[in-house]
Structure formats: C-alpha cells, structure tokens
Design a protein around this motif. Structure first.
Motif, PDB file in Angstrom:
ATOM      1  N   SER A  18      27.446  24.702  28.801  1.00 35.45           N
ATOM      2  CA  SER A  18      27.382  25.923  29.118  1.00 35.45           C
ATOM      3  C   SER A  18      26.462  26.091  30.525  1.00 35.45           C
ATOM      4  O   SER A  18      25.647  25.548  30.413  1.00 35.45           O
ATOM      5  N   GLN A  19      26.888  26.901  31.318  1.00 34.88           N
ATOM      6  CA  GLN A  19      26.150  27.007  32.596  1.00 34.88           C
ATOM      7  C   GLN A  19      26.015  28.370  32.953  1.00 34.88           C
ATOM      8  O   GLN A  19      26.868  29.075  34.055  1.00 34.88           O
ATOM      9  N   PRO A  20      25.340  29.399  32.437  1.00 38.54           N
ATOM     10  CA  PRO A  20      25.403  30.930  32.569  1.00 38.54           C
ATOM     11  C   PRO A  20      24.728  30.844  34.067  1.00 38.54           C
ATOM     12  O   PRO A  20      23.713  30.431  34.659  1.00 38.54           O
ATOM     13  N   GLY A  21      25.692  31.912  34.751  1.00 37.29           N
ATOM     14  CA  GLY A  21      25.103  32.209  36.020  1.00 37.29           C
ATOM     15  C   GLY A  21      25.929  31.251  37.169  1.00 37.29           C
ATOM     16  O   GLY A  21      25.846  31.365  38.215  1.00 37.29           O
ATOM     17  N   SER A  22      26.618  30.241  36.567  1.00 38.15           N
ATOM     18  CA  SER A  22      27.225  29.495  37.684  1.00 38.15           C
ATOM     19  C   SER A  22      28.647  29.966  38.323  1.00 38.15           C
ATOM     20  O   SER A  22      29.028  31.327  37.976  1.00 38.15           O
ATOM     21  N   LEU A  23      29.289  29.195  38.959  1.00 33.50           N
ATOM     22  CA  LEU A  23      30.468  29.626  39.474  1.00 33.50           C
ATOM     23  C   LEU A  23      31.529  29.835  38.324  1.00 33.50           C
ATOM     24  O   LEU A  23      32.736  30.601  38.792  1.00 33.50           O
ATOM     25  N   GLY A  24      31.415  29.301  37.308  1.00 33.55           N
ATOM     26  CA  GLY A  24      32.192  29.808  36.019  1.00 33.55           C
ATOM     27  C   GLY A  24      32.310  31.015  35.808  1.00 33.55           C
ATOM     28  O   GLY A  24      33.269  31.698  35.608  1.00 33.55           O
ATOM     29  N   GLN A  25      31.475  31.994  36.341  1.00 32.44           N
ATOM     30  CA  GLN A  25      31.435  33.484  36.271  1.00 32.44           C
ATOM     31  C   GLN A  25      31.999  34.024  37.349  1.00 32.44           C
ATOM     32  O   GLN A  25      32.287  35.357  37.470  1.00 32.44           O
ATOM     33  N   LEU A  26      32.439  33.651  38.452  1.00 29.60           N
ATOM     34  CA  LEU A  26      33.017  34.035  39.774  1.00 29.60           C
ATOM     35  C   LEU A  26      33.943  35.040  39.470  1.00 29.60           C
ATOM     36  O   LEU A  26      34.274  36.068  39.822  1.00 29.60           O
ATOM     37  N   GLY A  27      35.141  34.634  38.432  1.00 27.86           N
ATOM     38  CA  GLY A  27      36.228  35.288  38.158  1.00 27.86           C
ATOM     39  C   GLY A  27      35.893  36.578  37.776  1.00 27.86           C
ATOM     40  O   GLY A  27      36.827  37.611  37.806  1.00 27.86           O
ATOM     41  N   SER A  28      34.851  36.864  36.907  1.00 26.45           N
ATOM     42  CA  SER A  28      34.661  38.166  36.428  1.00 26.45           C
ATOM     43  C   SER A  28      33.928  39.093  37.225  1.00 26.45           C
ATOM     44  O   SER A  28      34.171  40.367  37.024  1.00 26.45           O
ATOM     45  N   VAL A  29      33.561  38.892  38.664  1.00 23.09           N
ATOM     46  CA  VAL A  29      32.842  39.692  39.852  1.00 23.09           C
ATOM     47  C   VAL A  29      33.936  40.141  40.644  1.00 23.09           C
ATOM     48  O   VAL A  29      33.658  40.975  41.594  1.00 23.09           O
ATOM     49  N   LEU A  30      35.124  39.326  40.599  1.00 25.11           N
ATOM     50  CA  LEU A  30      36.238  39.574  41.873  1.00 25.11           C
ATOM     51  C   LEU A  30      36.651  41.277  41.802  1.00 25.11           C
ATOM     52  O   LEU A  30      37.103  41.378  42.864  1.00 25.11           O
ATOM     53  N   GLY A  31      36.673  41.555  40.623  1.00 24.43           N
ATOM     54  CA  GLY A  31      37.211  42.911  40.294  1.00 24.43           C
ATOM     55  C   GLY A  31      36.599  44.054  41.118  1.00 24.43           C
ATOM     56  O   GLY A  31      37.272  45.211  41.282  1.00 24.43           O
ATOM     57  N   SER A  32      35.057  43.740  41.148  1.00 24.83           N
ATOM     58  CA  SER A  32      34.401  44.667  41.858  1.00 24.83           C
ATOM     59  C   SER A  32      34.339  44.592  43.341  1.00 24.83           C
ATOM     60  O   SER A  32      33.827  45.468  44.089  1.00 24.83           O
ATOM     61  N   LEU A  33      35.210  43.666  44.136  1.00 20.62           N
ATOM     62  CA  LEU A  33      35.315  43.413  45.519  1.00 20.62           C
ATOM     63  C   LEU A  33      36.756  44.006  45.840  1.00 20.62           C
ATOM     64  O   LEU A  33      37.608  44.004  45.298  1.00 20.62           O
ATOM     65  N   PRO A  34      36.811  44.522  47.180  1.00 18.69           N
ATOM     66  CA  PRO A  34      37.852  44.959  47.752  1.00 18.69           C
ATOM     67  C   PRO A  34      38.838  43.998  48.304  1.00 18.69           C
ATOM     68  O   PRO A  34      38.426  42.801  48.472  1.00 18.69           O
ATOM     69  N   SER A  35      40.343  44.207  47.856  1.00 18.58           N
ATOM     70  CA  SER A  35      41.131  43.220  48.219  1.00 18.58           C
ATOM     71  C   SER A  35      41.401  43.064  49.710  1.00 18.58           C
ATOM     72  O   SER A  35      41.627  44.010  50.324  1.00 18.58           O
ATOM     73  N   VAL A  36      41.714  42.165  50.557  1.00 16.11           N
ATOM     74  CA  VAL A  36      41.965  41.695  51.809  1.00 16.11           C
ATOM     75  C   VAL A  36      42.908  40.909  51.932  1.00 16.11           C
ATOM     76  O   VAL A  36      43.455  39.837  50.943  1.00 16.11           O
ATOM     77  N   SER A  37      43.696  40.655  52.859  1.00 12.34           N
ATOM     78  CA  SER A  37      44.987  39.754  53.121  1.00 12.34           C
ATOM     79  C   SER A  37      45.145  39.513  54.579  1.00 12.34           C
ATOM     80  O   SER A  37      44.634  40.335  55.596  1.00 12.34           O
ATOM     81  N   GLY A  38      45.634  38.385  54.980  1.00 11.71           N
ATOM     82  CA  GLY A  38      45.853  38.004  56.279  1.00 11.71           C
ATOM     83  C   GLY A  38      47.180  36.975  56.492  1.00 11.71           C
ATOM     84  O   GLY A  38      47.247  36.384  55.348  1.00 11.71           O
ATOM     85  N   SER A  39      47.103  36.119  57.574  1.00  7.81           N
ATOM     86  CA  SER A  39      47.989  35.007  57.815  1.00  7.81           C
ATOM     87  C   SER A  39      47.315  33.877  57.109  1.00  7.81           C
ATOM     88  O   SER A  39      48.160  33.202  56.494  1.00  7.81           O
ATOM     89  N   TRP A  40      46.169  34.007  56.436  1.00  6.52           N
ATOM     90  CA  TRP A  40      45.496  33.020  55.783  1.00  6.52           C
ATOM     91  C   TRP A  40      45.746  32.966  54.513  1.00  6.52           C
ATOM     92  O   TRP A  40      45.467  32.178  53.586  1.00  6.52           O
ATOM     93  N   GLY A  41      46.251  34.372  53.806  1.00  5.42           N
ATOM     94  CA  GLY A  41      46.692  34.645  52.541  1.00  5.42           C
ATOM     95  C   GLY A  41      46.119  35.893  52.027  1.00  5.42           C
ATOM     96  O   GLY A  41      45.917  36.711  52.732  1.00  5.42           O
ATOM     97  N   ARG A  42      45.406  35.768  50.507  1.00  2.00           N
ATOM     98  CA  ARG A  42      44.878  37.071  50.064  1.00  2.00           C
ATOM     99  C   ARG A  42      43.755  36.420  49.474  1.00  2.00           C
ATOM    100  O   ARG A  42      43.500  35.504  48.972  1.00  2.00           O
ATOM    101  N   GLY A  43      42.906  37.616  49.104  1.00  2.00           N
ATOM    102  CA  GLY A  43      41.591  37.374  48.606  1.00  2.00           C
ATOM    103  C   GLY A  43      40.733  38.637  48.534  1.00  2.00           C
ATOM    104  O   GLY A  43      41.392  39.939  48.373  1.00  2.00           O
TER     105      GLY A  43
END
Length: 401
Positions: A341-366
C-alpha cells in the motif's frame, strides 16, 4: 525534508554548487543595491559571493509558506493515508504543502541536529534529527517513524560531501520547498544565460535588514515572471524567497522567516520521546539492495520495463515528458497490485483526473492541469508532460515524442 535526509551533511546556506553555475553562465548585472536600511552598497555578484561564503551553524525561527499555484482540489494530493508522511488533509500534514498557508518552526544546531515542525490548527508534524536518530512524528495520527542513521552521516567526510550517501533514507516527500534555503537553492539552480540577475534595494524581513536579489527569466514562454531572494545583510543567508507568476500580481509562492535567532538552540528541542499512545514504526535507513543481474539472454517482463523521461526545450521553458507506471491511470499502481500500500502515490492519479478539463490534439487525448507557475498534461495512454510553461508548449512536446 531534504534539509535533513537528502543532504543532511551540507550547511544550511545555499549550496556552493549552485553558485558555480551562476559564476560560469549567469548574466549578472552590475546594478548596486540601495544603501538604505543602513546596509552598504553591494552588487549582485557580491551578494552571490556573500551567500557562498556564509557560515551559519545554528539558528531557530518561524517560517511561513504560502502558495497560490492555481491547483484544483485534488484528493490525491491532500487526502487519504495515515502517519506522519501521509496527506491527511490537515494544515499540519507534511504532504499538504502545495496550496494555502503553512507555518514552520525551525531549529538548527550543526550538521547533525536539526528539527522542522509543521504547525497546523489540528496538530503538528515534526522531522527531528539528533545524531543518528531521525524521527518523523505526527500528533494528529499519533504515529512516529524512527530511522537509525548509519555512522557515515556523522563523519566529516560525509558532512562535506557534495553527493548524497547511498544509505540515506528514501521515500520522504519532496514537494514544495520548506525553508528559504531550499527555495533559493532550487531557484538558483535554474539560472543560466537566459536569466538576468539584478538587485532591488533592500527589505526588512523578520526584523532584519536584507538585500533583495532578483532573478528574471529572459525566456518569454515561461510562467515564471521573476524570483526575489532576500539575503540577510549581516549573516548572508536567505531570509525569504518570492516566486512571481506571469498570471498573478502577488507572489504565487513565498517562503520566508517571520522571526529568526542565530543563537544556539536549547538541546531539548532535538530530544524526542514518543508520547504515550504513539504507534512507532522502526525502519532501516539503508536503501534497498540492488537486484541481482538477470540471466544472459533474458528480457524483463513488460511490467518491469520503463521509458526514461524525454526533455524538450531548455532553461525556464524545459518540458519533461515521461511515461506513468502501469496501472496509474486506473487507480492501481504496480506496487498496489503486488500487495503493498502506498497512500498518496501515483496509484491514486486515476481518481483525480475527473476534476481536470479534457484536452486533445495531434498527440492524442488527455487532461490538463493549468496552474499559475506550471502546467501539466496527463494523456489517456499513460504519458505526462510538465513544465513551467503554458499548455501550448506541452502539446508541442507531446506531439514530438
């Protein structure tokens, strides 16, 4: 925490190595500081030399850090976990330093006795170094972690070394700078031919007269407008660092003393005994041993491979593009899947993406994190681009990789 663990053998002042870069490449102006506040005239070059030769071995004081980085509320940064290194969401958590205002108490007595106490409304978190004992303590969680440092940290050779010993504790947070020294070190390390260094008169910080050194990027693509470093007029150590953004009038980040005393602190400040009811965890200060070489002709499984970060641009507008660990976007890191278990690690990154706006371009989406001093893009295919620039430079770096 790097002042105690990453480089406990160095002096409190800004590392000499940073000034080697300055002396070789920085465009140092000959403008003189005003002789107000009873201080003599000093050029920028003279101030840099003053800091390099400073020798402060003892002090105590109060440091206030404020940050307005334009970050949304990210549960992966300020919540979850327990213990003195966790992000508990309180103002006394050692990993909750990326926003708001925080108050530190600082004590220093030579190279082997130091203490930082982060004081919040709901408790206190401390890092205490006393000889070979290193304690990380949280009053809120009633927990403490104890490291027994090897004798190499106490030797004169270790204290004068310019590189960290291989057995220094690892895994401690390295988020925002905690003291003016740390902030000044990071700022000065960025300097090069694309930085103008000037003086801007004097200031009064923590009741002491100080010179102000100003670093101004020539690069117009960076989000950093300028960095102001207040240097004590008598002791020549950094008292305050202010980082200004091109998007704000007030400092986006500031850390400075509100009070300081250069007398030797009382030895009781470094003596720590866990209070009754504290859960104590003892850990080795040595890093994990190097894995044995793999048999000839074999390749590591795909989950063990890693792609080194790619660098685009230079100086203030440098952009780093890296590949996230497997499972980071799904909220489960590789270490999580292995059972740790690693609280606060990158393993939690997926849970915070929903609060960020979506963007896209020739490089893909994110998803885009657009802050005051930096921006970052996390792509849907597991890449991250970050730099002290706007989103346009990040998109270009992603498209080029």
């Amino acid at each position: 925490m790097s002042i105690f663990t990453d480089r406990p053998w160095t002096r409190w002042v800004v590392p000499v190595a940073a000034f080697g870069v300055i002396g070789a490449t920085a465009a140092v102006a000959s403008q003189r500081a005003n002789a107000d506040a009873g201080l003599p005239h000093r050029t920028a070059s003279q101030l840099l030399a003053d800091v390099q030769s400073a020798d402060v071995t003892s002090l105590s004081g109060t440091v206030v850090q404020t940050a307005d980085l334009g970050l949304p509320s990210l549960p992966g940064l300020d919540g979850g976990g327990a213990g003195p290194m966790s992000g508990s969401g309180s103002s006394s958590s050692l990993t909750s330093l990326l926003s708001g205002s925080h108050t530190w108490r600082v004590w220093l007595d030579g190279s082997t006795r130091q203490r930082l106490a982060l004081v919040g409304s709901s408790g206190e978190s401390d890092v205490i170094r006393n000889g070979q004992d290193l304690w990380l303590w949280s009053s809120t969680d009633k927990s403490a972690v104890h490291y027994q440092l090897p004798a190499v940290h106490l030797s004169p050779q270790a204290r004068g070394s310019s590189s960290p010993p291989s057995d220094a504790p690892s895994g401690l947070p390295t988020t925002a700078p905690r003291t003016p020294d740390e902030a000044a070190s990071q700022a000065l390390a960025l300097m090069g031919t694309d930085t103008t260094v000037t003086t801007s008169g004097t200031a009064t910080v923590a009741g002491r007269s100080a010179y102000e050194l100003v670093l101004t990027p020539k690069d117009k693509a960076t989000r950093v407008a300028s960095i102001r470093i207040a240097i004590d007029g008598a002791r020549h150590v950094p008292l305050r660092v202010q980082v200004y953004s091109t998007k704000l009038a007030n400092p986006a980040f500031e850390v400075g003393f509100t009070s300081i005393d250069f007398a030797k602190p009382d030895s009781r400040q470094f003596a720590f005994t866990p209070p009754p009811g504290t859960k104590v965890t003892n850990k080795s200060a040595r890093t994990a041993p190097v894995a044995p070489p793999k048999a000839s002709g074999t390749n590591p499984p795909p989950s063990e491979t890693s792609t080194p970060p790619q660098v685009s641009g230079s100086g203030w507008s440098t952009v780093i593009v890296a590949t996230l660990p497997p499972g980071a976007l799904s909220g489960q890191s590789q270490s999580d899947r292995s059972g740790s278990s690693q609280p606060g690690s990158l393993g939690q990154l997926g849970s915070v993406l929903g609060s960020l706006p979506s963007v896209s371009g020739s490089w893909g989406r994110g998803h885009l994190l657009d802050g005051t001093l930096f921006s970052a893009v996390i792509t849907d295919n597991g890449r991250i681009a970050v730099g002290a620039v706007g989103p346009t430079q990040l998109y270009a770096a992603l498209a080029a990789k």
